[in-house]
Design an enzyme around this catalytic site. Structure first.
Site, PDB file in Angstrom:
ATOM      1  CB  ALA A   1      -0.904   0.001   1.225  1.00 50.89           C
ATOM      2  CG  ASP A   2       0.626   3.966  -3.351  1.00 51.59           C
ATOM      3  OD1 ASP A   2      -0.504   4.195  -2.865  1.00 51.59           O
ATOM      4  OD2 ASP A   2       0.827   3.903  -4.580  1.00 51.59           O
ATOM      5  CB  SER A   3       1.137   8.017   0.400  1.00 52.52           C
ATOM      6  OG  SER A   3       1.422   8.427  -0.920  1.00 52.52           O
TER       7      SER A   3
ATOM      8  CG  ASP B   1      -2.660   1.772  -2.674  1.00 52.51           C
ATOM      9  OD1 ASP B   1      -3.510   1.982  -3.553  1.00 52.51           O
ATOM     10  OD2 ASP B   1      -1.575   1.205  -2.887  1.00 52.51           O
TER      11      ASP B   1
END
Length: 78
Positions: A37-39, A41
């Site tokens: 999960a990136d920012s 997400d």
């Protein structure tokens, strides 16, 4: 609401958002390392959490695990 009930709802959201298996989401699951999960997400997850629990959460860098997210939700509901 109990932490277990919060976790169950968060787990549903994460499974749906990231197309995960039930066994892939635990309290110790790391949002970046385990689910990639990136920012953006995380922002989307927080929006869904806010809608589900009818709360407001600040976007925080200290949410690294599912447990961190459950704790933030529990604090907001208290």
């Amino acid at each position: 609401m109990t932490n277990e009930a919060i976790f169950d709802k968060v787990k549903e959201i994460l499974i749906d958002q990231f197309d995960l298996e039930d066994s892939e989401v635990e309290l110790t699951t790391n949002m970046a390392d385990d689910i990639d999960a990136d920012s953006l997400d995380l922002f989307e997850v927080l929006n869904r959490v806010e809608d589900e629990f009818d709360i407001k959460l600040e976007v925080a860098d200290d949410i690294t695990t599912v447990q961190d997210l459950v704790n933030k939700i529990a604090a907001a509901l208290a």
